[in-house]
Design a protein around this motif. Structure first.
Motif, PDB file in Angstrom:
ATOM      1  N   MET A   1      -2.346 -12.208  20.329  1.00 51.02           N
ATOM      2  CA  MET A   1      -1.562 -12.112  19.098  1.00 51.02           C
ATOM      3  C   MET A   1      -2.511 -12.108  17.895  1.00 51.02           C
ATOM      4  N   LYS A   2      -2.358 -11.127  17.083  1.00 52.71           N
ATOM      5  CA  LYS A   2      -3.225 -10.987  15.910  1.00 52.71           C
ATOM      6  C   LYS A   2      -2.456 -11.429  14.652  1.00 52.71           C
ATOM      7  N   VAL A   3      -3.105 -12.273  13.835  1.00 53.40           N
ATOM      8  CA  VAL A   3      -2.476 -12.768  12.613  1.00 53.40           C
ATOM      9  C   VAL A   3      -2.771 -11.778  11.485  1.00 53.40           C
ATOM     10  N   PRO A   4      -1.747 -11.369  10.735  1.00 47.82           N
ATOM     11  CA  PRO A   4      -1.976 -10.422   9.635  1.00 47.82           C
ATOM     12  C   PRO A   4      -2.862 -11.012   8.536  1.00 47.82           C
ATOM     13  N   LEU A   5      -3.676 -10.165   7.963  1.00 43.41           N
ATOM     14  CA  LEU A   5      -4.611 -10.592   6.925  1.00 43.41           C
ATOM     15  C   LEU A   5      -3.888 -11.168   5.717  1.00 43.41           C
ATOM     16  N   LYS A   6      -2.711 -10.631   5.394  1.00 44.40           N
ATOM     17  CA  LYS A   6      -1.992 -11.123   4.212  1.00 44.40           C
ATOM     18  C   LYS A   6      -1.513 -12.567   4.376  1.00 44.40           C
ATOM     19  N   LEU A   7      -1.471 -13.066   5.617  1.00 46.81           N
ATOM     20  CA  LEU A   7      -1.126 -14.472   5.834  1.00 46.81           C
ATOM     21  C   LEU A   7      -2.356 -15.369   5.764  1.00 46.81           C
ATOM     22  N   ILE A   8      -3.511 -14.829   6.109  1.00 46.88           N
ATOM     23  CA  ILE A   8      -4.746 -15.619   6.115  1.00 46.88           C
ATOM     24  C   ILE A   8      -5.392 -15.648   4.732  1.00 46.88           C
TER      25      ILE A   8
END
Length: 52
Positions: A1-8
């Protein structure tokens, strides 16, 4: 599962801002400590007040 950059991104930005404020506070505290030490010497105080 990859976390979106806009959340990080907000967390990374907040960490950087916190780091910069912390380092700036450390620098200001060391400068103020140096200034306070030199004011303990009466001759430095007299020179500063008299403008000599």
């Amino acid at each position: 599962m990859k976390v979106p950059l806009k959340l990080i991104l907000p967390g990374i930005l907040l960490a950087c801002i916190t780091l910069f404020f912390g380092l700036g506070a450390e620098l200001l505290m060391s400068w103020s400590a140096t200034a306070a030490e030199s004011l303990l010497n009466p001759m430095d105080y007299v020179r500063a007040v008299s403008g000599a």
